[in-house]
Scaffold this motif. Structure first.
Motif, PDB file in Angstrom:
ATOM      1  N   VAL A  68       5.826  -6.643  26.800  1.00 48.54           N
ATOM      2  CA  VAL A  68       5.217  -7.880  26.293  1.00 48.54           C
ATOM      3  C   VAL A  68       4.116  -8.305  27.269  1.00 48.54           C
ATOM      4  CG1 VAL A  68       5.681 -10.277  25.632  1.00 48.54           C
ATOM      5  CG2 VAL A  68       7.448  -8.514  25.313  1.00 48.54           C
ATOM      6  N   VAL A  69       2.987  -8.762  26.733  1.00 47.58           N
ATOM      7  CA  VAL A  69       1.905  -9.249  27.594  1.00 47.58           C
ATOM      8  C   VAL A  69       2.115 -10.751  27.791  1.00 47.58           C
ATOM      9  CG1 VAL A  69      -0.591  -9.544  27.853  1.00 47.58           C
ATOM     10  CG2 VAL A  69       0.334  -7.470  26.752  1.00 47.58           C
ATOM     11  N   VAL A  70       2.367 -11.130  29.023  1.00 40.65           N
ATOM     12  CA  VAL A  70       2.564 -12.560  29.318  1.00 40.65           C
ATOM     13  C   VAL A  70       1.469 -12.976  30.293  1.00 40.65           C
ATOM     14  CG1 VAL A  70       4.165 -14.336  30.129  1.00 40.65           C
ATOM     15  CG2 VAL A  70       5.057 -12.261  29.049  1.00 40.65           C
ATOM     16  N   GLU A  71       0.528 -13.770  29.788  1.00 37.96           N
ATOM     17  CA  GLU A  71      -0.566 -14.240  30.642  1.00 37.96           C
ATOM     18  C   GLU A  71      -0.320 -15.695  31.018  1.00 37.96           C
ATOM     19  OE1 GLU A  71      -4.509 -12.255  29.002  1.00 37.96           O
ATOM     20  OE2 GLU A  71      -3.103 -12.764  27.400  1.00 37.96           O
ATOM     21  N   GLU A  72      -0.986 -16.125  32.090  1.00 37.18           N
ATOM     22  CA  GLU A  72      -0.768 -17.494  32.574  1.00 37.18           C
ATOM     23  C   GLU A  72      -2.112 -18.192  32.725  1.00 37.18           C
ATOM     24  OE1 GLU A  72       2.282 -18.021  35.430  1.00 37.18           O
ATOM     25  OE2 GLU A  72       3.075 -16.001  35.145  1.00 37.18           O
ATOM     26  N   PRO A  73      -2.659 -18.703  31.597  1.00 37.86           N
ATOM     27  CA  PRO A  73      -3.997 -19.288  31.648  1.00 37.86           C
ATOM     28  C   PRO A  73      -4.098 -20.511  32.554  1.00 37.86           C
ATOM     29  CG  PRO A  73      -3.038 -19.486  29.427  1.00 37.86           C
ATOM     30  CD  PRO A  73      -2.098 -18.665  30.243  1.00 37.86           C
ATOM     31  N   ASP A  74      -3.028 -21.263  32.720  1.00 41.14           N
ATOM     32  CA  ASP A  74      -3.055 -22.389  33.663  1.00 41.14           C
ATOM     33  C   ASP A  74      -1.634 -22.657  34.146  1.00 41.14           C
ATOM     34  OD1 ASP A  74      -1.729 -24.428  31.953  1.00 41.14           O
ATOM     35  OD2 ASP A  74      -3.532 -24.238  30.725  1.00 41.14           O
ATOM     36  N   VAL A  75      -1.488 -23.663  35.013  1.00 39.02           N
ATOM     37  CA  VAL A  75      -0.191 -23.862  35.685  1.00 39.02           C
ATOM     38  C   VAL A  75       0.931 -24.276  34.745  1.00 39.02           C
ATOM     39  CG1 VAL A  75      -1.041 -24.327  38.003  1.00 39.02           C
ATOM     40  CG2 VAL A  75      -0.859 -26.202  36.371  1.00 39.02           C
ATOM     41  N   GLN A  76       0.590 -24.714  33.543  1.00 43.34           N
ATOM     42  CA  GLN A  76       1.658 -25.131  32.617  1.00 43.34           C
ATOM     43  C   GLN A  76       1.669 -24.320  31.328  1.00 43.34           C
ATOM     44  OE1 GLN A  76       1.170 -29.476  32.160  1.00 43.34           O
ATOM     45  NE2 GLN A  76       3.167 -29.596  33.154  1.00 43.34           N
ATOM     46  N   SER A  77       0.926 -23.217  31.274  1.00 47.19           N
ATOM     47  CA  SER A  77       0.857 -22.459  30.009  1.00 47.19           C
ATOM     48  C   SER A  77       1.204 -20.994  30.200  1.00 47.19           C
ATOM     49  CB  SER A  77      -0.549 -22.538  29.409  1.00 47.19           C
ATOM     50  OG  SER A  77      -0.934 -23.866  29.221  1.00 47.19           O
ATOM     51  N   PHE A  78       1.780 -20.451  29.155  1.00 39.59           N
ATOM     52  CA  PHE A  78       1.952 -19.001  29.026  1.00 39.59           C
ATOM     53  C   PHE A  78       1.291 -18.592  27.714  1.00 39.59           C
ATOM     54  CE2 PHE A  78       5.859 -19.931  31.541  1.00 39.59           C
ATOM     55  CZ  PHE A  78       5.746 -18.961  32.547  1.00 39.59           C
ATOM     56  N   LEU A  79       0.620 -17.452  27.735  1.00 36.49           N
ATOM     57  CA  LEU A  79       0.066 -16.871  26.520  1.00 36.49           C
ATOM     58  C   LEU A  79       0.818 -15.562  26.328  1.00 36.49           C
ATOM     59  CD1 LEU A  79      -2.247 -17.757  24.646  1.00 36.49           C
ATOM     60  CD2 LEU A  79      -3.756 -16.221  25.928  1.00 36.49           C
ATOM     61  N   VAL A  80       1.613 -15.500  25.266  1.00 40.16           N
ATOM     62  CA  VAL A  80       2.521 -14.359  25.092  1.00 40.16           C
ATOM     63  C   VAL A  80       2.047 -13.535  23.899  1.00 40.16           C
ATOM     64  CG1 VAL A  80       4.921 -13.680  24.719  1.00 40.16           C
ATOM     65  CG2 VAL A  80       4.413 -15.789  25.977  1.00 40.16           C
ATOM     66  N   THR A  81       1.775 -12.250  24.140  1.00 33.38           N
ATOM     67  CA  THR A  81       1.336 -11.373  23.058  1.00 33.38           C
ATOM     68  C   THR A  81       2.318 -10.214  22.942  1.00 33.38           C
ATOM     69  OG1 THR A  81      -0.949 -11.960  23.529  1.00 33.38           O
ATOM     70  CG2 THR A  81      -0.594 -10.010  22.157  1.00 33.38           C
ATOM     71  N   SER A  82       2.819 -10.029  21.718  1.00 35.65           N
ATOM     72  CA  SER A  82       3.879  -9.041  21.534  1.00 35.65           C
ATOM     73  C   SER A  82       3.667  -8.263  20.236  1.00 35.65           C
ATOM     74  CB  SER A  82       5.238  -9.766  21.483  1.00 35.65           C
ATOM     75  OG  SER A  82       6.264  -8.884  21.109  1.00 35.65           O
ATOM     76  N   SER A  83       4.212  -7.051  20.224  1.00 35.86           N
ATOM     77  CA  SER A  83       4.210  -6.250  18.991  1.00 35.86           C
ATOM     78  C   SER A  83       5.316  -6.734  18.058  1.00 35.86           C
ATOM     79  CB  SER A  83       4.470  -4.784  19.344  1.00 35.86           C
ATOM     80  OG  SER A  83       5.784  -4.687  19.874  1.00 35.86           O
ATOM     81  N   GLY A  84       6.157  -7.629  18.539  1.00 35.99           N
ATOM     82  CA  GLY A  84       7.267  -8.140  17.730  1.00 35.99           C
ATOM     83  C   GLY A  84       8.596  -7.510  18.110  1.00 35.99           C
TER      84      GLY A  84
END
Ligand SMILES: O=C(O)C1=C[C@@H](OP(=O)(O)O)[C@@H](O)[C@H](O)C1
Ligand SMILES: C=C(OP(=O)(O)O)C(=O)O
Length: 425
Positions: A68-84
């Motif tokens: 799973v791609v878990v990015e952290e655009p800022d100190v309170q956010s996660f951007l999660v990209t998944s194939s499901g």
């Protein structure tokens, strides 16, 4: 980068009400649910208001290990990209002492076609997981935990089973949440039913249902303690995490003990987490109830117990047997450490905790004695006993860095309210 904290802090009683504005961090419970559900949903989900702490970083890292791609655009956010779906990790998942991550992932990785080992640190290896492992086995999933605690080995075939599964949740509601969150990957509808009536704090199951529905799941409570989950999988979504109610209990404790007013930016009745119920109890200080049932606000018990030490009359905490299998045995830890502040201040009675209470401690800022508080790698012991140091002089909290499990900014928060913390060896 987390900064390095000293081996101990001595809290200097401020001698005045502590007031100001403090935003508690995002909820640990909700962040770890949302991270998992986003990882099980095809597409990209943006999580805002999220907690970044040891427990959520461990969850995010485990999900990355499973593709799973878990990015952290800022100190309170996660951007999660998944194939499901999750893929087999190359090495065991190492989840520290994060109960949520460990329990939730034990069920979720059973959707993978491959072998996964779910493990934790030495404290997590003492926290029971057998009921969850047995429930998975009853769904036809091969899973083993020889000691009844992590490590757990799950030999998945990619099939999660279907039909009815019973679970004994008397030791932890997290087992139920774990099964429910994996259940939309069943080969047909899955009915999760409590074996017996006991469950830890039911409010955590409600948090689970709400998070699942936000990610598109169809789940209904068909009978009290029985939930039917349809095999829908999850849909990616944007999701906002509310502030952490357990973290808020320390702020309510500060108000009670110092007589100040803290603006949390959220009213107690706006929380959906069970620990918010502690506000009404703490607000009664110094006339807290003589008997407090902690069963539905378990993580708030250390906070309430430390405040109760200053109450006008003794308090008995009941319904708290599960506290023995948290990060440490919290009944014993709280009793031991209160007695370090003043011998005879607390005792265990079976699985109840009796806090003798001593209102004279409100005037103990200049006492000569010192108390070095053991924290047992337990963030809540450190955070709650720091409150005692607001009224009692020479209270030293060992291993302050352990608050990083759920509240890395805890000491900065106290300092922002004007509390002096003296680094101590
Ligand atoms: O589901 C959750 O997010 C939690 C459930 C509770 O644990 P138990 O269910 O083990 O009592 C609580 O103590 C823990 O901090 C978080
Ligand atoms: C019990 C706790 O955590 P967990 O079970 O998630 O490790 C807690 O945060 O107090």
């Amino acid at each position: 980068m987390p900064k390095t904290l000293p081996p101990a802090y001595t809290v200097i009683p401020p001698g005045r009400p502590l007031s100001g504005r403090v935003s508690p961090p995002g909820s640990k419970s909700i962040t770890n649910r949302a991270l998992l559900l986003a990882a099980l949903a095809k597409g990209t989900s943006r999580l805002t208001g999220a907690l970044k702490s040891k427990d959520t970083v461990l969850m995010a890292e485990a999900l990355r290990q499973m593709g799973v791609v878990v990015e952290e655009p800022d100190v309170q956010s996660f951007l999660v990209t998944s194939s499901g779906s999750l893929t087999s990790p190359a090495r065991p998942l190492s989840l520290g002492n994060a109960g949520t991550a460990t329990r939730f992932l034990t069920a979720a990785v059973a959707t993978i076609n491959g072998t996964v080992v779910v493990d934790g640190d030495e404290d997590m290896r003492l926290r029971p997981i057998r009921p969850l492992v047995e429930a998975l086995r009853s769904l036809g999933i091969e899973a083993n935990a020889p000691t009844g605690c992590p490590p757990v080995t799950i030999l998945g075939t990619g099939r999660f089973g279907k039909g009815r599964v019973e679970i004994d949740a008397s030791l932890s509601s997290q087992y139920v949440s774990a099964l429910l969150m994996a259940a939309p990957f069943g080969e047909g509808p899955i009915e999760v039913a409590l074996a017996g009536h006991d469950i830890g704090a039911r409010g955590y199951v409600d948090l689970t249902l709400a998070a699942m529905r936000s990610f598109g799941a169809k789940v209904e409570e068909t009978l009290p303690g029985t939930w039917l989950v349809q095999p829908t999988g999850y849909t990616a979504t944007d999701f906002h995490v509310e502030p952490d109610a357990s973290a808020a209990t320390y702020l309510w404790g500060i108000e009670a003990l110092t007589g100040g007013t803290i603006d949390l930016g959220v009213s107690p009745d706006a929380f959906t987490q069970p620990d918010a119920a502690a506000q009404a109890v703490l607000a009664q200080f110094p006339h807290m109830p003589a008997v407090i049932d902690g069963s539905q606000m378990q993580d708030a018990v250390p906070t309430m117990a430390v405040v109760a030490a200053f109450n006008n009359h003794p308090v008995r905490f009941v319904g708290i047997a599960n506290l023995r299998v948290k990060e440490t045995d919290r009944i014993r830890a709280v009793a031991n450490e209160l007695n370090r502040i003043r011998p005879g201040l607390a005792r265990e009675d079976g699985d109840d905790l009796i806090v003798a209470s001593d209102p004279a401690l409100m005037q103990a800022a200049n006492r000569a004695e010192t108390s070095r508080i053991e924290t047992y790698h337990d963030h809540r012991i450190a955070m709650s006993f720091a409150l005692a140091g607001l009224r009692v002089g020479n209270v030293t909290i060992l291993d302050p860095a352990c608050t990083g499990k759920t509240y890395p900014e805890y000491w900065d928060m106290l300092a922002s309210l004007g509390v002096e913390l003296v680094p101590t060896s």
